[in-house]
Design a protein around this motif. Sequence first.
Motif: not given
Length: 396
Positions: A177-184
């Motif tokens: 997914l093109p987002s730093l979603i896990a980090d956030k």
Amino acid sequence: MTSAANVAGDGAPAMLEGIRVLDLTTVVFGPYCTQTLADLGADVIKVESPGSGDAFRWSARAAATPGMSPGFMAFNRGKRSLALDLKQEDDLARMKDLLVKADVFVVNVRGKALERLGLDYEAVRAINPDIVYVHCVGFGQDGPYADLQAYDDVIQAATGTATLLPRVDGDARPRYLPSLIADKVAGLHAAYASLAALLHRQRTGEGQRVEVPMFEAFSHFMLSEHLGGRSFTPALGPAGYARQLDPDRQPFPTSDGHISIVAYTDDAWSRIFALLDEPDFLAEPRFATARDRVRNQAALYQGMAALTPRFTTEDLLGRCAAAQIPAQAVRDLDAMLDDPHLNGVDFFRRRQHPSEGGYVEMRAPVAFSARPGIDPLPPPRLGEHADARWNGQPSG
């Protein structure tokens, strides 16, 4: 500048006024946590390596000063930057002096390196027994992955997230997914964990070590809906939440763009096809009952997609609003700064940075009636606050 300025807009104390947070984190996971605490008024000192500092400083082009990337600025407002080489005795002593009076220590250095520096939990507790020690790790330290490195891509792969898009579009290639979603997501877990541990300390006087593993945090986040049929023993079906994986439940084309229209309840279908000027669409026998409509939901979405190009986006938004159907235009990322609602609630704030010039700051999205939002310090240049010390007396 040596004094913190994270105070409420009316000059009243912010909710975390007097809480001192020592931040030894980089990139996104830890910095998102500590910025969230800074947004609530905590005094945050960010310790960085001399020379390069937080790696996220270099993630994209800066406006004026090398190392002031837009990503770094987005995750580091409200903090002071202190450059320390922790392999040097004097700098390590300075770090430990700050730890003596810190309320919270947030760190994402791996455990063995912390032990070598004498900054592991037991060593820090020896000089500050009631500290809240928040260790942001890739994987829980009791499991077989404990010593592995973790970044957002790695976690998306390990949690099955990279297999979601293939389930939707049939392209078998795993994709992020093109987002730093896990980090956030992990950063938000670390923020609420810090607050819970502070409340526990206030009630009991007891500090503690809090472990926040990104893998477990993101597994919990993604599998809450996507464990699907495997939630039961024996399994009732495969993993995955079918509604989110439906290839036909996507934005619909209009004559001048795309629109999201949500038919969340069964009674919405008749209103949707009425506003699309095709009220008889549901007269077909395959749509006769609610169960039939669920069974043939793909055909309903396909029917909508065939009809929506007859209308402009604005026309459909008006029709959906009149029919009480949730809808929004698909907006390009570059158009977000012009969103009338976000501008109406003062979400984007045009500010002047002391060295970087004009920039856009997103305010904290949560509003508290007891205290207005704070006026945070601007994102710091590397080592800008060389004389940083805690403000006031020890809390608690």
